[in-house]
Design a protein around this motif. Structure first.
Motif, PDB file in Angstrom:
ATOM      1  N   ILE B 404      51.025  62.997  46.398  1.00 12.80           N
ATOM      2  CA  ILE B 404      50.519  63.328  45.060  1.00 12.80           C
ATOM      3  C   ILE B 404      51.219  62.470  44.017  1.00 12.80           C
ATOM      4  O   ILE B 404      50.589  61.915  43.113  1.00 12.80           O
ATOM      5  CB  ILE B 404      50.738  64.828  44.741  1.00 12.80           C
ATOM      6  CG1 ILE B 404      49.857  65.705  45.649  1.00 12.80           C
ATOM      7  CG2 ILE B 404      50.427  65.111  43.274  1.00 12.80           C
ATOM      8  CD1 ILE B 404      49.911  67.185  45.315  1.00 12.80           C
ATOM      9  N   GLN B 405      52.527  62.330  44.148  1.00 16.32           N
ATOM     10  CA  GLN B 405      53.305  61.603  43.143  1.00 16.32           C
ATOM     11  C   GLN B 405      52.833  60.152  43.040  1.00 16.32           C
ATOM     12  O   GLN B 405      52.702  59.611  41.942  1.00 16.32           O
ATOM     13  CB  GLN B 405      54.799  61.671  43.512  1.00 16.32           C
ATOM     14  CG  GLN B 405      55.747  61.265  42.393  1.00 16.32           C
ATOM     15  CD  GLN B 405      55.707  62.207  41.201  1.00 16.32           C
ATOM     16  OE1 GLN B 405      55.194  63.323  41.289  1.00 16.32           O
ATOM     17  NE2 GLN B 405      56.222  61.760  40.087  1.00 16.32           N
ATOM     18  N   GLY B 408      49.855  59.797  40.961  1.00 18.19           N
ATOM     19  CA  GLY B 408      49.971  60.101  39.531  1.00 18.19           C
ATOM     20  C   GLY B 408      48.994  61.192  39.125  1.00 18.19           C
ATOM     21  O   GLY B 408      48.726  62.120  39.904  1.00 18.19           O
ATOM     22  N   GLY B 409      48.447  61.077  37.933  1.00 21.05           N
ATOM     23  CA  GLY B 409      47.533  62.094  37.418  1.00 21.05           C
ATOM     24  C   GLY B 409      46.371  62.379  38.351  1.00 21.05           C
ATOM     25  O   GLY B 409      45.915  63.521  38.475  1.00 21.05           O
ATOM     26  N   MET B 410      45.901  61.350  39.041  1.00 14.31           N
ATOM     27  CA  MET B 410      44.788  61.540  39.982  1.00 14.31           C
ATOM     28  C   MET B 410      45.166  62.495  41.106  1.00 14.31           C
ATOM     29  O   MET B 410      44.307  63.160  41.669  1.00 14.31           O
ATOM     30  CB  MET B 410      44.381  60.195  40.610  1.00 14.31           C
ATOM     31  CG  MET B 410      43.787  59.192  39.643  1.00 14.31           C
ATOM     32  SD  MET B 410      42.310  59.831  38.826  1.00 14.31           S
ATOM     33  CE  MET B 410      41.249  60.106  40.268  1.00 14.31           C
ATOM     34  N   PHE B 412      46.723  65.183  40.923  1.00 13.08           N
ATOM     35  CA  PHE B 412      46.624  66.585  40.509  1.00 13.08           C
ATOM     36  C   PHE B 412      45.169  67.053  40.461  1.00 13.08           C
ATOM     37  O   PHE B 412      44.895  68.242  40.336  1.00 13.08           O
ATOM     38  CB  PHE B 412      47.284  66.743  39.140  1.00 13.08           C
ATOM     39  CG  PHE B 412      47.629  68.161  38.766  1.00 13.08           C
ATOM     40  CD1 PHE B 412      48.551  68.889  39.505  1.00 13.08           C
ATOM     41  CD2 PHE B 412      47.051  68.775  37.661  1.00 13.08           C
ATOM     42  CE1 PHE B 412      48.888  70.198  39.161  1.00 13.08           C
ATOM     43  CE2 PHE B 412      47.382  70.080  37.308  1.00 13.08           C
ATOM     44  CZ  PHE B 412      48.299  70.795  38.055  1.00 13.08           C
ATOM     45  N   ILE B 413      44.237  66.086  40.545  1.00 15.50           N
ATOM     46  CA  ILE B 413      42.804  66.407  40.531  1.00 15.50           C
ATOM     47  C   ILE B 413      42.381  66.724  41.965  1.00 15.50           C
ATOM     48  O   ILE B 413      42.614  65.935  42.872  1.00 15.50           O
ATOM     49  CB  ILE B 413      41.992  65.200  39.999  1.00 15.50           C
ATOM     50  CG1 ILE B 413      42.530  64.745  38.639  1.00 15.50           C
ATOM     51  CG2 ILE B 413      40.510  65.535  39.938  1.00 15.50           C
ATOM     52  CD1 ILE B 413      42.444  65.764  37.550  1.00 15.50           C
ATOM     53  N   GLU B 414      41.769  67.873  42.163  1.00 12.61           N
ATOM     54  CA  GLU B 414      41.464  68.315  43.525  1.00 12.61           C
ATOM     55  C   GLU B 414      40.577  67.331  44.282  1.00 12.61           C
ATOM     56  O   GLU B 414      40.770  67.121  45.489  1.00 12.61           O
ATOM     57  CB  GLU B 414      40.816  69.709  43.513  1.00 12.61           C
ATOM     58  CG  GLU B 414      41.809  70.849  43.272  1.00 12.61           C
ATOM     59  CD  GLU B 414      42.684  71.141  44.496  1.00 12.61           C
ATOM     60  OE1 GLU B 414      42.524  70.482  45.528  1.00 12.61           O
ATOM     61  OE2 GLU B 414      43.550  72.032  44.391  1.00 12.61           O
ATOM     62  N   ALA B 419      45.951  66.813  46.844  1.00 13.60           N
ATOM     63  CA  ALA B 419      46.403  68.186  46.604  1.00 13.60           C
ATOM     64  C   ALA B 419      46.129  69.068  47.820  1.00 13.60           C
ATOM     65  O   ALA B 419      46.906  69.980  48.120  1.00 13.60           O
ATOM     66  CB  ALA B 419      45.732  68.756  45.357  1.00 13.60           C
TER      67      ALA B 419
END
Lengths: 589, 589
Positions: B404-405, B408-410, B412-414, B419
């Motif tokens: 996930i890290q 980046g922001g992507m 956190f998007i299911e 995720a």
């Protein structure tokens, strides 16, 4: 899933470590003293427990939806927001000129811990509003300030930050949104993603701050300007009137913070007003970056504290195993469960101390009289900010993980609520700059660029604490030895970096996260030891709450024994340099 | 979100470390050689990539539902299951007497890595079936074996394990489900929770294994018996006929593994058949416990490998930042991203080696001729099992976190899918015994109870590897020094434990997880160093794939530099003992 603000610990840190009374007096803020802080925190605690916390789980389950009228927030949020705004919580640290209360940043930070623990999705809305207010308050014309700030400070309108664009991520040089002059305003066109609370029905207007390029602006980050783009344009009386061409196109389906709408925003020749001068948008953003990053770091503490509270309740109630007399054993009696709870408790206390000390440095920099003091406190803010953001949020992953672990199988069931904290926490190491970005900032702009001067001052201050405590020598050896060892590692890390980085372009990047984490644990250990010293002194003098103080000594010892040793692994990984990190060909991955 | 089995690494470990050809020959299994292993893994890889992996994300999104007919699995799962069963994958390690292929456990483990990487929710179903087959195969009467095993080995029927009851958690002494004799069978009544794949429509029957108490059974774990309770009773021809009173009451709403139904099962005077003798249910469960725990440990590797594959693709494609010539930079060029990818790669390789070495010990124990060898291998299985379960699953949390890290922001998007791996992985440190339970098993039953004898043998074997490598001295100093230092920490930890535990009842529990993690990293480092030595020898001899072997040397060095130093923090926390862990009064939490 209730929540109670740990007021006694916050009080101890504010009073003993931050020395809030002294800070208020030095700043010439007569009312900013511990009496006020106690009263404010008590009220905040009530609002958090009674109004915001009960909406945390329901908000996660209901989520938000996008319809004809834009984003519909979760049930109960509008009423809670209005109660929150009417109580004046948005204006705590806003300047009195704009209807605010002008209280020190460290106090609003202590209060913010409550909101973020109670309901992180909700609390993001005021957090973003306050950030937008900061930018407008520092850089916008007086006319724009008068038009927007009072309504934002009162909470009647909210604010947003529109930075990221599709495919640009953290790379602001790639911003493509354009702003074309059109009389007294600009027409803003472009798409922004990941816009927190980009739309909702809680207030009658939303003030979007948008990064965009003027025609013929220089390429890269030097060609970015900052604009106010309101959802509704203001009429002659300053009231929201005509709908502006700023709409939420879609909302993201996220792992966590489900009640916080994350919008794709579309601006189609939307009317915008420039903040300050053209092409200075990025530096205006940086004005609020320290604040925003410390605020996200604080979310790391807040969600850890919430997780800790849930875990300790469960550990006392849950029975597992049987004593010889046939009675059942609550799992808190199992040493490994105890170890996990102590990890959570010690981490929360260390995080709280660091978050408040860093927040107080913002005040000290702002109110310093002498230029030298101001420069010193400003450098300290710069140094602390990536540590607070990076270390607290990384630690919060482990703390919300431990909460699930203590719950066992129940923790994996969504209804238990432990999973929500774990999901919500996951964004914290990403937004407002990933841990990697914080670490690069810390190792590069904050350390290498001044030849480690600011870091040397911090290490010297930690050394003074260690020497003072050793001289008194009333603390458990683990605390004294642990701090000294970790300090020595910090010294080695700094010297090695300064020596090695110039000859290896990949070294800082390879070492950065381990460097950041080492200093995070060290700063936490420093402030825990300092608290232990103060607690011991109070106990010796027969002052304070002996129960609280003795527990602080135990927790500080646990921190020194269980968390400080992690600096060893971080130092070793760092000293390995960049070779094995960079050696593999890209194709080999 | 595609998946490809890393066959070359599995091949290297099986051939060089496990010495699969030798193992097969020693066991008298003529066909069990690397030629067969290569062929089997190739077929498994295809099934995983083409049939199971494409259903992983869709299964997560669709989830399962409970209706009139019971649990409805996610779309596509039934067809995939039938394809999987028809290809014979369920019977790989089942004895030939019952229609199985009788292949070594280590080969079915290597194959299982594929299923668990491709689709962990799906793979839980055959995993539980195989566990149920083990219990029946070892302990049930011949009549029961004949009635149930062939259909289970062919995959026509699936199996489940019904252990946990409401409020009992890991505490099997609290089992309340009762079984009343009724002619040639028993009537089983009670409720079970957390029953994986407790119901579905993929097969025409489901064979539930259920722990229950006979009337007047002794209290506690010594009064538990094990029963077969089929979903449909068999008619005279052995075909499913009358519906038994075993129903899924409800399904859990979980953080992850959404496509794996987790059922509350209700048995209302359901017809059951006792397995083996009364009151020996728990020991029969223990028969399969090593297998089940190693299998869950393997899930830790599998999901980490899947996460690593996703992260490396993204890191090559995602552009962030600009070179001086204006071209964009893929994030894999950023050293910190490289560091995260190397952490994932090195961890996966270490986990794979340990999982396969532990699985091979099961074979060696089974096929050993001499009693002494059998005892040694059995002890090694006992020692490895909690390490494989505990360490691999803990590590998988970090690996899915890093995926996930890197996104980046992507991340956190299911829809990105990163995720899902993070959510799915979260159960691994909980089910089949939490990390705390593994650690207690490792430090207590596996170490203290034999005065550290088995652990001393393992440490001696690691020392031989370290000495051999040092004598050859062709490896990078980090690998040699890292292994020796970590080994020294393992020796200290063992000696300290044996010395300190007798006088402190809380010590083992306080130290257990750090003890387990220390040995996890050490075992991983041992096998990475061993692989590096073999790779170096092959390179010197001009054998093997030089590109693969050189990369193995780099990855082993990275492991030694970045992961082995973590043993320092675990040792230090352990040596702190139990005082600060246990000092706080319960009320103070």
């Amino acid at each position: 899933m209730s929540y109670t603000h740990p007021y006694q610990d916050a009080d101890f840190v504010l009073r003993q470590i931050v020395k809030f009374d002294e800070l208020g007096a030095d700043a010439g803020l007569d009312e900013a003293n511990m009496d006020l802080a106690v009263a404010v925190l008590e009220e905040a605690g009530k609002m958090g427990s009674e109004v915001l916390a009960p909406l945390n789980w329901s908000g996660d389950q209901a989520g938000i939806s996008l319809g004809e009228q834009g984003v519909q927030e979760a049930p109960g949020f509008k009423e809670a927001y209005q109660q929150f705004a009417q109580a004046g919580w948005l204006s705590l640290s806003v300047a009195e000129d704009f209807g605010g209360q002008g209280l020190p940043n460290v106090l609003s930070t202590a209060v913010n811990e409550v909101w973020q623990s109670a309901n992180i999705s909700f609390a993001l809305c005021p957090m973003l509003s306050i950030g937008a207010m900061e930018s407008i308050g520092h850089h916008a014309s007086h006319a724009l300030q008068s038009a927007y700030l009072p309504k934002m400070a009162s909470g009647e309108w909210t604010g947003t930050m529109n930075l990221t664009e599709p495919d640009a991520g953290s790379d602001l040089a790639a911003v493509k949104t354009r702003a074309v002059p059109n009389g007294d305003h600009y027409l803003v066109t472009g798409q922004k993603i990941f816009i927190t609370w980009g739309d909702h029905q809680m207030t009658e207007n939303i003030v979007h701050l948008v990064l965009a390029r003027l025609p013929d602006a220089p390429a890269g980050v030097k060609g970015i300007s900052l604009f106010i783009v309101p959802k509704f344009l203001l009429d002659a009386d300053g009231n929201p009137a005509e709908r502006n061409a700023a709409h939420c196109l879609s909302v993201e389906h996220k792992l966590g913070i489900h009640a916080s709408p994350t919008c794709v925003m579309e601006f189609k020749e939307a009317v915008g007003y420039i903040i300050g001068e053209p092409n200075k948008g990025l530096s205006y953003m940086f004005t609020m970056m320290n604040h925003a990053r410390q605020a996200v770091g604080l979310q790391g503490l807040s969600i850890s504290e919430r997780a800790y509270q849930q875990a300790r309740v469960f550990a006392k109630e849950r029975l597992q195993g049987t004593r010889r007399d046939g009675s059942r054993i609550p799992i808190i009696e199992h040493p490994d469960v105890r170890r996990m709870l102590m990890l959570m408790r010690a981490s929360c206390e260390a995080m709280r101390a660091l978050a408040l000390v860093a927040a107080a440095e913002v005040d000290r920099a702002r109110y310093a009289q002498a230029a030298e003091a101001q420069a010193m406190h400003t450098a300290r803010v710069e140094l602390f900010t990536p540590i607070v953001k990076g270390w607290l949020t990384e630690l919060s992953q482990e703390m919300t993980y431990l909460n699930i672990q203590i719950h066992g199988g129940m923790g994996f069931i969504e209804e238990t609520g432990a999973a929500q904290h774990y999901r919500d926490a996951r964004i914290l190491t990403i937004y407002e700059g990933t841990t990697g970005i914080q670490a690069l900032d810390f190792i590069g702009r904050k350390t290498l660029s001044d030849q480690g001067a600011a870091l040397a001052l911090l290490l010297a201050e930690i050394r003074i604490t260690a020497e003072d405590l050793r001289a008194t020598n009333t603390l458990h050896a683990s605390i004294l030895d642990g701090l000294e060892s970790a300090l020595a590692r910090g010294v080695v890390a700094r010297e090695w970096l300064l020596q090695s980085a110039p000859s290896d372009a990949n070294l800082a990047g390879s070492a950065s996260v381990n460097f950041l984490m080492l200093f995070g644990y060290l700063c936490g250990g420093w402030l825990m030891a300092k608290q232990a010293g103060l607690a011991q002194a109070q106990l010796a003098a027969g002052e304070g709450d002996a129960y609280f103080l003795k527990n602080k000594l135990i927790t500080a010892r646990f921190y020194a024994e269980h968390l400080l040793p992690r600096t060893q692994g971080h130092l070793a990984a760092m000293l390995a340099g960049s070779e094995s990190t960079m050696a593999l060909a890209e194709d080999a991955f």
